[in-house]
Design an enzyme around this catalytic site. Structure first.
Site, short mmCIF file in Angstrom:
data_model
loop_
_atom_site.label_atom_id
_atom_site.label_comp_id
_atom_site.label_asym_id
_atom_site.label_seq_id
_atom_site.Cartn_x
_atom_site.Cartn_y
_atom_site.Cartn_z
N HIS A 147 -47.02 -15.99 49.98
CA HIS A 147 -46.12 -16.79 48.65
C HIS A 147 -46.98 -19.01 48.55
O HIS A 147 -47.72 -18.56 49.94
CB HIS A 147 -44.85 -17.13 48.45
CG HIS A 147 -43.53 -17.80 50.02
ND1 HIS A 147 -43.53 -17.39 50.44
CD2 HIS A 147 -43.99 -19.07 50.13
CE1 HIS A 147 -43.21 -18.24 51.38
NE2 HIS A 147 -43.76 -19.08 51.49
P1 TYD Z 1 -38.60 -15.07 52.58
O1 TYD Z 1 -39.18 -16.08 52.17
O2 TYD Z 1 -38.76 -14.05 52.06
O3 TYD Z 1 -39.35 -14.79 54.03
P2 TYD Z 1 -40.29 -14.09 54.66
O4 TYD Z 1 -41.59 -13.55 53.18
O5 TYD Z 1 -41.30 -15.17 55.97
O6 TYD Z 1 -39.64 -12.63 54.80
O7 TYD Z 1 -36.96 -15.50 52.86
C1 TYD Z 1 -36.24 -14.50 53.52
C2 TYD Z 1 -34.71 -14.74 53.10
O8 TYD Z 1 -34.62 -16.22 53.27
C3 TYD Z 1 -34.92 -15.00 51.20
O9 TYD Z 1 -33.57 -14.58 50.85
C4 TYD Z 1 -34.99 -16.97 50.80
C5 TYD Z 1 -34.09 -17.23 52.46
N1 TYD Z 1 -34.50 -18.94 52.88
C6 TYD Z 1 -33.35 -19.29 52.63
O10 TYD Z 1 -32.06 -19.31 52.67
N2 TYD Z 1 -33.57 -20.36 53.50
C7 TYD Z 1 -35.01 -21.07 53.94
O11 TYD Z 1 -34.94 -22.35 54.00
C8 TYD Z 1 -36.31 -19.64 53.16
C9 TYD Z 1 -37.22 -20.23 54.71
C10 TYD Z 1 -35.86 -18.81 53.29
#
Ligand code: TYD
Length: 132
Positions: free
Chosen positions: A50
């Site tokens: 993203h």
């Molecule tokens: P996501 O952005 O999909 O992370 P990655 O691609 O690294 O696995 O985030 C995973 C989950 O965590 C999603 O449900 C959003 C949540 N999240 C939060 O609640 N707070 C945060 O600060 C971040 C970065 C993610």
């Protein structure tokens, strides 16, 4: 010119061990409002995928290693994060993907704002369109 700047942090400590201090608006070039860490990544997984409209972030690989693909809509670059004294600054509007996580990799991320899903661009075509 590279898409993202890296910062070398001073390693402190003595014969007992090491310490790195991260301070908002000092060696981290923004006020830190949120900290999160990424760990337990499944082998072969690609995380991130993203860009953000406005968020500034700094990544530090605390343990193990991973690669980060950076894409500013015009060019791409790959960075290996494998030292906990190196920070990778992620500006807004940089598409990023993290992959090739080593076993036990822990990636620390500092951010200049709270979590806000509305700040995410999760579709690559939408990201490319927004860059134009
Ligand atoms: P996501 O952005 O999909 O992370 P990655 O691609 O690294 O696995 O985030 C995973 C989950 O965590 C999603 O449900 C959003 C949540 N999240 C939060 O609640 N707070 C945060 O600060 C971040 C970065 C993610």
């Amino acid at each position: 010119m590279s898409i993202a700047q890296t910062i070398e942090f001073e390693q402190r400590g003595d014969h007992l061990g090491w310490l790195v201090a991260l301070e908002g608006e000092r060696n981290v070039p923004f006020p830190v409002k949120r900290t999160y860490y990424i760990y337990g990544t499944l082998p072969g997984a690609r995380r991130g995928r993203h860009a953000h409209h406005t968020l500034r972030q700094l990544m530090v690989c605390l343990s193990g290693s991973c690669k980060v693909l950076l894409d500013d809509g015009q060019s791409r670059e790959e960075i290996l994060l494998s030292r906990n004294t190196q920070g990778l600054l992620l500006d807004p509007m940089v598409w990023h993907e993290m992959y090739e996580f080593s076993e036990g990799c822990v990636l620390l991320v500092l951010a200049d704002n709270w979590y806000d899903e509305a700040d995410y661009i999760r579709n690559y075509d939408a990201f490319k369109a927004a860059c134009r």
